[in-house]
Design a protein around this motif. Structure first.
Motif, PDB file in Angstrom:
ATOM      1  N   GLU A 193      -1.008   6.165   6.815  1.00 29.35           N
ATOM      2  CA  GLU A 193      -1.964   5.861   7.890  1.00 29.35           C
ATOM      3  C   GLU A 193      -2.054   7.056   8.823  1.00 29.35           C
ATOM      4  OE1 GLU A 193      -1.619   1.536   9.263  1.00 29.35           O
ATOM      5  OE2 GLU A 193       0.301   1.873   8.232  1.00 29.35           O
ATOM      6  N   HIS A 194      -3.288   7.560   8.999  1.00 30.69           N
ATOM      7  CA  HIS A 194      -3.504   8.762   9.808  1.00 30.69           C
ATOM      8  C   HIS A 194      -4.781   8.610  10.610  1.00 30.69           C
ATOM      9  CE1 HIS A 194      -3.897  12.974  10.946  1.00 30.69           C
ATOM     10  NE2 HIS A 194      -5.098  12.982  10.406  1.00 30.69           N
ATOM     11  N   ASN A 195      -4.634   8.589  11.947  1.00 31.69           N
ATOM     12  CA  ASN A 195      -5.796   8.510  12.842  1.00 31.69           C
ATOM     13  C   ASN A 195      -6.763   7.396  12.448  1.00 31.69           C
ATOM     14  OD1 ASN A 195      -4.842  10.575  14.403  1.00 31.69           O
ATOM     15  ND2 ASN A 195      -6.280  12.113  13.674  1.00 31.69           N
ATOM     16  N   GLY A 196      -6.212   6.244  12.099  1.00 33.37           N
ATOM     17  CA  GLY A 196      -7.043   5.098  11.738  1.00 33.37           C
ATOM     18  C   GLY A 196      -7.375   5.004  10.267  1.00 33.37           C
ATOM     19  N   ALA A 197      -7.215   6.093   9.513  1.00 34.54           N
ATOM     20  CA  ALA A 197      -7.492   6.072   8.078  1.00 34.54           C
ATOM     21  C   ALA A 197      -6.306   5.464   7.326  1.00 34.54           C
ATOM     22  CB  ALA A 197      -7.774   7.481   7.564  1.00 34.54           C
ATOM     23  N   ARG A 198      -6.604   4.652   6.303  1.00 33.45           N
ATOM     24  CA  ARG A 198      -5.578   4.014   5.477  1.00 33.45           C
ATOM     25  C   ARG A 198      -5.718   4.545   4.053  1.00 33.45           C
ATOM     26  NH1 ARG A 198      -3.416  -0.859   6.908  1.00 33.45           N
ATOM     27  NH2 ARG A 198      -3.945  -1.778   4.898  1.00 33.45           N
ATOM     28  N   ILE A 199      -4.690   5.233   3.606  1.00 31.18           N
ATOM     29  CA  ILE A 199      -4.733   5.945   2.325  1.00 31.18           C
ATOM     30  C   ILE A 199      -3.623   5.410   1.433  1.00 31.18           C
ATOM     31  CG2 ILE A 199      -4.599   8.210   1.213  1.00 31.18           C
ATOM     32  CD1 ILE A 199      -5.081   9.277   4.240  1.00 31.18           C
ATOM     33  N   LEU A 200      -3.995   4.951   0.239  1.00 29.13           N
ATOM     34  CA  LEU A 200      -2.996   4.542  -0.743  1.00 29.13           C
ATOM     35  C   LEU A 200      -2.711   5.725  -1.654  1.00 29.13           C
ATOM     36  CD1 LEU A 200      -1.245   2.302  -2.019  1.00 29.13           C
ATOM     37  CD2 LEU A 200      -3.205   1.798  -3.513  1.00 29.13           C
ATOM     38  N   PHE A 201      -1.437   6.138  -1.679  1.00 30.67           N
ATOM     39  CA  PHE A 201      -1.044   7.271  -2.522  1.00 30.67           C
ATOM     40  C   PHE A 201      -0.201   6.746  -3.678  1.00 30.67           C
ATOM     41  CE2 PHE A 201       1.554  10.784  -3.920  1.00 30.67           C
ATOM     42  CZ  PHE A 201       0.697  11.876  -3.865  1.00 30.67           C
ATOM     43  N   ASP A 202      -0.755   6.803  -4.895  1.00 29.72           N
ATOM     44  CA  ASP A 202      -0.117   6.323  -6.122  1.00 29.72           C
ATOM     45  C   ASP A 202       0.088   4.810  -6.089  1.00 29.72           C
ATOM     46  OD1 ASP A 202      -0.185   8.767  -7.362  1.00 29.72           O
ATOM     47  OD2 ASP A 202       1.909   9.261  -7.005  1.00 29.72           O
ATOM     48  N   THR A 203       0.370   4.227  -7.270  1.00 29.60           N
ATOM     49  CA  THR A 203       0.380   2.766  -7.371  1.00 29.60           C
ATOM     50  C   THR A 203       1.548   2.222  -8.193  1.00 29.60           C
ATOM     51  OG1 THR A 203      -1.065   2.826  -9.326  1.00 29.60           O
ATOM     52  CG2 THR A 203      -2.147   2.689  -7.163  1.00 29.60           C
ATOM     53  N   GLY A 204       2.557   3.039  -8.476  1.00 30.63           N
ATOM     54  CA  GLY A 204       3.761   2.532  -9.110  1.00 30.63           C
ATOM     55  C   GLY A 204       3.650   2.303 -10.606  1.00 30.63           C
ATOM     56  N   ASN A 205       4.707   1.716 -11.155  1.00 26.62           N
ATOM     57  CA  ASN A 205       4.929   1.625 -12.598  1.00 26.62           C
ATOM     58  C   ASN A 205       4.581   0.263 -13.185  1.00 26.62           C
ATOM     59  OD1 ASN A 205       6.059   2.925 -15.000  1.00 26.62           O
ATOM     60  ND2 ASN A 205       7.716   1.429 -14.841  1.00 26.62           N
ATOM     61  N   SER A 206       4.305  -0.731 -12.333  1.00 26.88           N
ATOM     62  CA  SER A 206       4.017  -2.091 -12.794  1.00 26.88           C
ATOM     63  C   SER A 206       3.015  -2.726 -11.855  1.00 26.88           C
ATOM     64  CB  SER A 206       5.312  -2.922 -12.818  1.00 26.88           C
ATOM     65  OG  SER A 206       5.030  -4.306 -12.862  1.00 26.88           O
ATOM     66  N   ALA A 207       1.911  -3.220 -12.422  1.00 19.44           N
ATOM     67  CA  ALA A 207       0.895  -3.865 -11.588  1.00 19.44           C
ATOM     68  C   ALA A 207       1.450  -5.130 -10.930  1.00 19.44           C
ATOM     69  CB  ALA A 207      -0.337  -4.193 -12.420  1.00 19.44           C
ATOM     70  N   ALA A 208       2.289  -5.874 -11.661  1.00 14.77           N
ATOM     71  CA  ALA A 208       2.832  -7.122 -11.112  1.00 14.77           C
ATOM     72  C   ALA A 208       3.800  -6.846  -9.965  1.00 14.77           C
ATOM     73  CB  ALA A 208       3.531  -7.911 -12.223  1.00 14.77           C
ATOM     74  N   ILE A 209       4.685  -5.860 -10.142  1.00 15.49           N
ATOM     75  CA  ILE A 209       5.639  -5.526  -9.080  1.00 15.49           C
ATOM     76  C   ILE A 209       4.913  -4.908  -7.891  1.00 15.49           C
ATOM     77  CG2 ILE A 209       7.582  -4.012  -8.483  1.00 15.49           C
ATOM     78  CD1 ILE A 209       8.632  -4.451 -11.317  1.00 15.49           C
ATOM     79  N   PHE A 210       3.935  -4.080  -8.164  1.00 15.23           N
ATOM     80  CA  PHE A 210       3.145  -3.482  -7.082  1.00 15.23           C
ATOM     81  C   PHE A 210       2.458  -4.582  -6.269  1.00 15.23           C
ATOM     82  CE2 PHE A 210      -0.969  -1.798  -5.571  1.00 15.23           C
ATOM     83  CZ  PHE A 210      -0.510  -0.792  -4.741  1.00 15.23           C
ATOM     84  N   GLU A 211       1.852  -5.544  -6.953  1.00 17.08           N
ATOM     85  CA  GLU A 211       1.189  -6.658  -6.263  1.00 17.08           C
ATOM     86  C   GLU A 211       2.187  -7.431  -5.407  1.00 17.08           C
ATOM     87  OE1 GLU A 211      -1.219 -10.823  -7.274  1.00 17.08           O
ATOM     88  OE2 GLU A 211      -0.629  -9.467  -8.900  1.00 17.08           O
ATOM     89  N   HIS A 212       3.363  -7.719  -5.977  1.00 12.86           N
ATOM     90  CA  HIS A 212       4.384  -8.455  -5.230  1.00 12.86           C
ATOM     91  C   HIS A 212       4.789  -7.721  -3.955  1.00 12.86           C
ATOM     92  CE1 HIS A 212       8.087 -10.594  -4.284  1.00 12.86           C
ATOM     93  NE2 HIS A 212       8.694  -9.419  -4.229  1.00 12.86           N
ATOM     94  N   ASN A 213       5.070  -6.425  -4.085  1.00 10.07           N
ATOM     95  CA  ASN A 213       5.522  -5.657  -2.919  1.00 10.07           C
ATOM     96  C   ASN A 213       4.442  -5.527  -1.859  1.00 10.07           C
ATOM     97  OD1 ASN A 213       7.995  -5.331  -4.152  1.00 10.07           O
ATOM     98  ND2 ASN A 213       7.637  -3.221  -4.799  1.00 10.07           N
ATOM     99  N   VAL A 214       3.223  -5.319  -2.302  1.00  6.83           N
ATOM    100  CA  VAL A 214       2.099  -5.191  -1.362  1.00  6.83           C
ATOM    101  C   VAL A 214       1.923  -6.483  -0.564  1.00  6.83           C
ATOM    102  CG1 VAL A 214      -0.427  -5.110  -1.289  1.00  6.83           C
ATOM    103  CG2 VAL A 214       0.830  -3.368  -2.551  1.00  6.83           C
ATOM    104  N   LYS A 215       1.985  -7.614  -1.244  1.00  2.00           N
ATOM    105  CA  LYS A 215       1.824  -8.901  -0.564  1.00  2.00           C
ATOM    106  C   LYS A 215       3.010  -9.176   0.358  1.00  2.00           C
ATOM    107  CE  LYS A 215      -1.207 -11.105  -3.949  1.00  2.00           C
ATOM    108  NZ  LYS A 215      -1.350 -12.156  -5.002  1.00  2.00           N
ATOM    109  N   ALA A 216       4.212  -8.833  -0.088  1.00  2.00           N
ATOM    110  CA  ALA A 216       5.404  -9.054   0.740  1.00  2.00           C
ATOM    111  C   ALA A 216       5.355  -8.233   2.022  1.00  2.00           C
ATOM    112  CB  ALA A 216       6.658  -8.719  -0.059  1.00  2.00           C
ATOM    113  N   LEU A 217       4.724  -7.061   1.953  1.00  2.00           N
ATOM    114  CA  LEU A 217       4.626  -6.184   3.117  1.00  2.00           C
ATOM    115  C   LEU A 217       3.336  -6.405   3.904  1.00  2.00           C
ATOM    116  CD1 LEU A 217       5.977  -2.919   1.441  1.00  2.00           C
ATOM    117  CD2 LEU A 217       7.098  -4.211   3.266  1.00  2.00           C
TER     118      LEU A 217
END
Length: 324
Positions: free
Chosen positions: A80-104
């Motif tokens: 997060e920079h000056n209001g911009a939200r940037i996703l950098f890379d997406t990990g090794n598993s779509a299911a684990i990535f989804e879980h972590n994103v929702k948990a956070l």
């Protein structure tokens, strides 16, 4: 004095009132002038853009202390920079990535854009989930031929035609194909291919490097570089070209580096080489702070922590690092 004494009581009272009125008017005018100056100052201050905190939240990695998140090999971070939200890379598993994103409680529908550092699966697999919830998001990827992102054209000379062959042995029956390009793994997403260091927003850059290392030869990779008052904030995926090659390329944006996040790809590097690199980061490149993760490796974590002390920032899974 004589004129004053010769006035009647009524005249002296009137003169006194007039004098007080003039003084009151002058005081009122002074107050108005001060208020006008204050208003001007406030307008000028409001016109100066406010610099918010830069934040980096680690969404995917194999180490951390957040009990509600799932560890796995790979890397992803929300920047997060000056209001911009940037996703950098997406990990090794779509299911684990989804879980972590929702948990956070990270809302992927409010991303400004995505950066994929390179084509390896431990940085790209979660992109399927990203595109399922935000199918039109802009995704910056390295221009890399058959990486599956952009469907780049193939050079027609690649086929090397030999007219002595019968049609059944020739590619496309010996006729020139109308559409000769690499395939795409994703039907959704607004992919932008990056083939050189590029400014993508005010103070935001993608630094492109190409690995000359055995095992990843000719692999292009993008590093996110953010200009800050004390130098660059760099976010690396794996640093396959080598962190020193990345720092050299980033020096075209700013020769100063405030902090480096992400993988430095030292997990299998001999310890004596790690020691030499750590010294170079401090003395040659003058990297002010370090927040390593992913493929940096435990031996390098230990050496960087010892060398940088309080300037080593822990960046495990679930951590949010705030930079003022």
């Amino acid at each position: 004095m004589a004129n004053s004494l010769s006035r009647s009581p009524e005249q002296r009272t009137m003169a006194s009132r007039t004098s007080k009125t003039k003084k009151s008017v002058r005081r009122c005018s002074l107050r108005i002038s001060v208020l006008r100056i204050l208003a001007l100052v406030l307008v000028c201050v409001a016109a100066i853009p406010c610099r918010g905190q830069d934040k980096v939240t680690i969404l995917f990695d194999a180490f951390g202390e957040s009990a509600g998140l799932t560890k796995d090999w790979g890397f992803s971070a929300l920047v997060e920079h000056n209001g911009a939200r940037i996703l950098f890379d997406t990990g090794n598993s779509a299911a684990i990535f989804e879980h972590n994103v929702k948990a956070l409680n990270v809302d992927l529908t409010k991303l400004d854009f995505v950066v994929i550092s390179h084509r390896h699966a431990d940085h790209t697999t979660g992109l399927r989930y990203v595109l399922s919830v935000n199918p039109n998001v802009k995704v910056y990827v390295p221009a890399d031929g058959g990486n599956g992102f952009g469907g780049l054209p193939l050079p027609k000379t690649f086929l090397r035609p030999d007219e002595s062959l019968p049609a059944k042995m020739r590619y496309y029956g010996g006729t020139e194909p109308e559409d000769f390009r690499w395939g795409k793994l994703y039907d959704k997403g607004n992919f932008v291919l990056v083939n050189e260091t590029t400014e993508i927003g005010a103070g935001l850059f993608l630094v492109r490097t190409v690995s000359q290392k055995k095992g990843t030869l000719e692999l292009p990779e993008l590093t996110l570089a953010i200009k800050r008052p004390n130098g660059l904030l760099l976010v690396d995926g794996c640093s396959h070209a080598g962190i020193e090659a990345i720092l050299e390329a980033a020096s075209a944006v700013d020769p100063r580096t405030e902090i480096v996040f992400g993988g430095l790809h030292l997990v299998t590097t001999p310890t004596e080489e790690i020691d030499a690199l750590v010294q170079n980061l401090e003395t040659k490149w003058k990297v002010q702070r370090i927040a390593p993760g992913h493929c940096t490796g435990e031996p390098a974590f230990a050496r960087l922590k010892k060398a940088y002390g309080d300037s080593y920032l822990y960046a495990g899974l679930g951590t949010t690092v705030e930079l003022k």
